[in-house]
Design a protein around this motif. Sequence first.
Motif, mmCIF file in Angstrom:
data_model
loop_
_atom_site.group_PDB
_atom_site.id
_atom_site.type_symbol
_atom_site.label_atom_id
_atom_site.label_comp_id
_atom_site.label_asym_id
_atom_site.label_seq_id
_atom_site.Cartn_x
_atom_site.Cartn_y
_atom_site.Cartn_z
ATOM 1 N N UNK A 239 -54.315 34.354 -38.680
ATOM 2 C CA UNK A 239 -53.395 33.527 -37.894
ATOM 3 C C UNK A 239 -53.748 33.570 -36.408
ATOM 4 N N UNK A 240 -54.643 34.479 -35.994
ATOM 5 C CA UNK A 240 -55.072 34.564 -34.589
ATOM 6 C C UNK A 240 -56.298 35.472 -34.512
ATOM 7 N N UNK A 241 -57.083 35.272 -33.460
ATOM 8 C CA UNK A 241 -58.196 36.192 -33.203
ATOM 9 C C UNK A 241 -58.477 36.231 -31.715
ATOM 10 N N UNK A 242 -59.147 37.281 -31.289
ATOM 11 C CA UNK A 242 -59.453 37.468 -29.875
ATOM 12 C C UNK A 242 -60.732 38.274 -29.744
ATOM 13 N N UNK A 243 -61.417 38.128 -28.605
ATOM 14 C CA UNK A 243 -62.655 38.871 -28.369
ATOM 15 C C UNK A 243 -62.900 39.004 -26.876
ATOM 16 N N UNK A 244 -63.477 40.136 -26.500
ATOM 17 C CA UNK A 244 -63.795 40.371 -25.097
ATOM 18 C C UNK A 244 -64.803 41.485 -24.970
ATOM 19 N N UNK A 245 -64.961 41.966 -23.733
ATOM 20 C CA UNK A 245 -65.908 43.048 -23.474
ATOM 21 C C UNK A 245 -65.371 43.938 -22.377
ATOM 22 N N UNK A 246 -65.763 45.196 -22.414
ATOM 23 C CA UNK A 246 -65.331 46.161 -21.410
ATOM 24 C C UNK A 246 -66.350 46.182 -20.278
ATOM 25 N N UNK A 247 -65.843 46.027 -19.058
ATOM 26 C CA UNK A 247 -66.674 46.078 -17.858
ATOM 27 C C UNK A 247 -66.036 47.071 -16.893
ATOM 28 N N UNK A 248 -66.604 48.261 -16.791
ATOM 29 C CA UNK A 248 -66.011 49.292 -15.949
ATOM 30 C C UNK A 248 -64.649 49.693 -16.470
ATOM 31 N N UNK A 249 -63.626 49.563 -15.630
ATOM 32 C CA UNK A 249 -62.266 49.931 -16.042
ATOM 33 C C UNK A 249 -61.459 48.722 -16.523
ATOM 34 N N UNK A 250 -62.165 47.637 -16.851
ATOM 35 C CA UNK A 250 -61.492 46.373 -17.162
ATOM 36 C C UNK A 250 -61.949 45.803 -18.501
ATOM 37 N N UNK A 251 -60.986 45.406 -19.324
ATOM 38 C CA UNK A 251 -61.266 44.634 -20.529
ATOM 39 C C UNK A 251 -61.194 43.165 -20.151
ATOM 40 N N UNK A 252 -62.295 42.454 -20.284
ATOM 41 C CA UNK A 252 -62.348 41.033 -19.958
ATOM 42 C C UNK A 252 -62.228 40.247 -21.266
ATOM 43 N N UNK A 253 -61.149 39.484 -21.413
ATOM 44 C CA UNK A 253 -60.924 38.702 -22.624
ATOM 45 C C UNK A 253 -61.532 37.314 -22.452
ATOM 46 N N UNK A 254 -62.464 36.966 -23.323
ATOM 47 C CA UNK A 254 -63.117 35.664 -23.262
ATOM 48 C C UNK A 254 -62.514 34.666 -24.240
ATOM 49 N N UNK A 255 -61.956 35.153 -25.342
ATOM 50 C CA UNK A 255 -61.453 34.262 -26.392
ATOM 51 C C UNK A 255 -60.111 34.787 -26.892
ATOM 52 N N UNK A 256 -59.161 33.896 -27.028
ATOM 53 C CA UNK A 256 -57.905 34.214 -27.708
ATOM 54 C C UNK A 256 -57.358 32.925 -28.307
ATOM 55 N N UNK A 257 -57.335 32.861 -29.623
ATOM 56 C CA UNK A 257 -56.908 31.659 -30.334
ATOM 57 C C UNK A 257 -55.873 32.040 -31.388
ATOM 58 N N UNK A 258 -54.902 31.166 -31.581
ATOM 59 C CA UNK A 258 -53.861 31.459 -32.553
ATOM 60 C C UNK A 258 -53.320 30.182 -33.178
#
Length: 320
Positions: A239-258
């Motif tokens: 019903x939903x998915x998301x993806x990102x990457x960790x850069x230093x102390x930050x999670x950068x979210x590139x995709x979030x669909x629902x």
Amino acid sequence: MQNLRKYRLPAVAVATMPRRLGFSPVRPSDIELFRPLLRCSGSRTCDFTVGGIFMWVDYFGYEYCVYRDTLFIRGLSEDIARRPSFSLPVGRMPLAESMALIREYCRATGLEPLLTAVPEDRLDELRACGTVYEEELPDWADYIYDAHALASLAGKKYNKKRNHVNRFEADNPGWRLDDICSDNIPEIIDFFENLGIEGDKADPVMAEYEREQCLEVLRDYEAYGLEGAVLRDGSGRPVAFTAGEVSGDTLVLHIEKMEHAVAGAGEAVNKFFAERMCERHPAIRYINREDDGGDPGLRFAKESYHPEFRLRKYNVMLTL
């Protein structure tokens, strides 16, 4: 879909190029070359991440050069003018030296020494190198959140979000959050293709491009090195998915669909993934949910999560 490759900059004759910089098209095979250099950025901006670059290669016509362990990128500016421009170089070279190389390149090619999407946390250092003017890009500011606040949704200001998550859990006993992996990617692609583009968008061309790039990321998921999750209802259906990457102390979210018809699916995947990533990567302090691109609907959605701050970005013209 409109063919965005036509936006690429015209090739510069090799004879006119400065000896030190020569740009080549950015290709997926360059990801592992870029990754260690991007770790030197020292900024929380999404523009200095693998996803932030490689998902937008054709839209901004990115080309690159690596010289002395420093990544130089030229493309089109992040504004409606779409002028030839450069990203702030990242790598081991001192900024004053990399700016001198960009000036040299511009004098040889007749381009303006314009830097685009410069994060405000690098402005002072850049000003010391000599600038003519700065122009804020309000539609491209990144929304930065307290990671643990999004993982817990504790407190009065998150009441509505917490209620949506509770609704999802009540409606879907037996729900689960699975890591994205090679085994479930075909199922996620099928789910996403059936979603289509969500409602009216301020920039339909950009929306269609972003959709196609999300599919490209899923099809070549391992190459991007992202971390993601798919949320399933009680029957096991995505019903939903998301993806990102960790850069230093930050999670950068590139995709979030629902699937918007499933009550609370968006709020649930947001919370559960933030919770999982904070547990998996204890150093995470912030979540970057990227910009709104001037889309009013996206702006409302991002502001509803109460960002800690917005990382502003600028076009900056160097002295030549």
